[in-house]
Design an enzyme around this catalytic site. Structure first.
Site, PDB file in Angstrom:
ATOM      1  N   ARG A  85       5.836 106.643  39.231  1.00 38.63           N
ATOM      2  CA  ARG A  85       7.196 106.737  39.737  1.00 38.63           C
ATOM      3  C   ARG A  85       7.415 107.893  40.703  1.00 38.63           C
ATOM      4  NH1 ARG A  85       7.592 103.866  35.300  1.00 38.63           N
ATOM      5  NH2 ARG A  85       5.929 105.260  34.683  1.00 38.63           N
ATOM      6  N   THR A  86       6.923 109.061  40.340  1.00 35.62           N
ATOM      7  CA  THR A  86       7.194 110.226  41.195  1.00 35.62           C
ATOM      8  C   THR A  86       6.523 110.016  42.545  1.00 35.62           C
ATOM      9  OG1 THR A  86       7.255 111.561  39.201  1.00 35.62           O
ATOM     10  CG2 THR A  86       7.136 112.741  41.282  1.00 35.62           C
ATOM     11  N   LYS A 114     -16.489 118.956  47.235  1.00 34.99           N
ATOM     12  CA  LYS A 114     -17.601 119.752  47.789  1.00 34.99           C
ATOM     13  C   LYS A 114     -17.430 121.229  47.470  1.00 34.99           C
ATOM     14  CE  LYS A 114     -17.692 116.871  51.972  1.00 34.99           C
ATOM     15  NZ  LYS A 114     -17.376 116.999  53.402  1.00 34.99           N
ATOM     16  N   ARG A 135       1.561 117.418  42.997  1.00 39.59           N
ATOM     17  CA  ARG A 135       1.558 117.347  41.531  1.00 39.59           C
ATOM     18  C   ARG A 135       0.188 117.797  41.058  1.00 39.59           C
ATOM     19  NH1 ARG A 135       3.235 112.619  37.350  1.00 39.59           N
ATOM     20  NH2 ARG A 135       5.257 113.420  37.948  1.00 39.59           N
ATOM     21  N   HIS A 168       9.116 120.409  36.273  1.00 40.99           N
ATOM     22  CA  HIS A 168       9.195 119.155  37.043  1.00 40.99           C
ATOM     23  C   HIS A 168      10.610 119.130  37.651  1.00 40.99           C
ATOM     24  CE1 HIS A 168       8.482 115.248  38.449  1.00 40.99           C
ATOM     25  NE2 HIS A 168       8.065 114.631  37.370  1.00 40.99           N
TER      26      HIS A 168
END
Ligand code: NCD
Length: 354
Positions: A85-86, A114, A135, A168
């Site tokens: 959703r986010t 890497k 996120r 959040h």
């Protein structure tokens, strides 16, 4: 005040409220990192802007107007922790405003594989993009990256789309927007009783929402959770220091009778110290079933940040008090409002008279 006015170590030690002073530039939002940076006036402005966008987007002409606002800008969605959703609502919000999107969702497909540090990755994104939405499962990483960006050659805004177990903020914005809309004809958010149920210890959405709710008056908050997953003392301290009335513990069935909003959450077992720890906790008394509907007020709303598991029975979805699907869509509108405000296009949206 720009974030390049302070060294990292000094900044890191500040409390959340003091940090927030570094996230705005000339009174305008720049980085969006913590719930503590939003005051009531800002929450009301953003809610009104989201509603304005929602109405403008009803016509083709309106949609074209919105799409022209930021069509010369590019946004990087850097989501190294799972998200449906986010991620999608940020994509949709960017598309509404015309931004072009780039994405990294799996570090295995980027140079982090890497051995590149997230700092160097973020600096790299900033040379191609005008906004980073990130996120991460690492608490506080978004703050560190915002500081790196502000101190690198090309400072661009960064939005925290979920950082570890701590914050959040944009979920909390959409939760407040949902409460604003739900209580529009019921006297607003002030004075309401809000009951939180589930994994309140590790659910970052509850932590950020509790902070935003300190901007309202006369609230009664109640935190109902299995003892090992009860809300953490730092949230209680924040609430107490802002004079918000709250209670912890007790049983869900008695708490929901009095509630104006019931905020359900899932058990966040991805944070278990040992696999299976959460499975040993009996959560049966923290699940909303169809029979509970008759116990709650006719005007109450049932919310959930989603994804859900068993804590809300699917049979509840059809009840008009179940607002979690609308809550999810509100995320797209409030994120569009937030991005428009960051880039200073909020005035054009308010002035649109189509
Ligand atoms: C939440 C999250 O990621 O913290 N989901 C979301 O963003 N809507 C809640 C959760 O995962 O339980």
């Amino acid at each position: 005040m720009p974030l390049n006015r302070i060294g990292w170590e000094e900044f890191r030690r500040l409390d959340a409220k003091a940090k927030a002073a570094y996230f705005a530039e000339d009174g305008r939002l720049f980085h969006v990192l913590l719930a503590q940076q939003f005051d009531r006036a800002r929450l009301e402005d953003l809610g009104a802007l989201a509603t304005r966008i929602r109405f403008i987007a009803k016509s083709d002409e309106g949609r074209r107007f919105l799409k022209g606002l930021l069509d010369a800008r590019r946004a990087m969605l850097y989501f190294t922790q799972p998200s449906t959703r986010t991620f999608l609502s940020f994509c949709a919000a960017c598309q509404i405003l015309g931004l072009t999107i780039g994405e990294v969702r799996d570090p295995a497909t980027s140079s982090e594989y890497k051995g590149e540090s997230p700092e160097d990755s973020v600096r790299t994104f900033s040379s191609y993009f005008d906004l980073i939405v990130m996120r991460s499962q690492i608490a506080g990483l978004a703050e560190r990256m915002a500081w790196v960006l502000s101190n690198a050659g090309r400072p661009i805004p960064l939005i925290n789309a979920g950082s570890g177990r701590d914050q959040h903020p944009t979920q909390a914005l959409l939760d407040v927007y949902t409460l604003q809309r739900s209580f529009e004809n019921l006297g607003g958010i002030d004075g309401k009783c809000i009951v939180f149920v589930g994994d309140l210890l590790r659910g970052r959405t509850v932590r950020s929402l509790a902070v935003l709710l300190t901007n309202y008056g006369g609230l009664r908050l109640r935190f109902v959770a299995p003892e090992p997953l009860q809300i953490s003392p730092d949230v209680c301290e924040t609430l107490a220091s802002r004079g918000v009335a709250f209670e912890t513990g007790g049983d869900m069935e008695s708490a929901i009778r009095d509630a104006d909003a019931i905020y359900m959450t899932r058990i966040q077992d991805e944070w278990d110290a040992r696999e299976g720890d959460s499975a040993r906790i009996d959560i049966s008394r923290y699940c909303l079933e169809h029979r509970h509907l008759q116990m709650i007020k006719p005007t109450a709303v049932i919310m959930h940040p989603l994804p859900r598991r068993k804590e809300i029975a699917v049979e509840i979805d059809g009840d008009p008090r179940a607002v979690y699907w609308r809550q999810m869509r509100n995320g797209m509108w409030i994120r569009a409002a937030l991005i428009a405000a960051i880039f200073g296009r909020d005035g054009d949206i308010r002035g649109y008279d189509g």
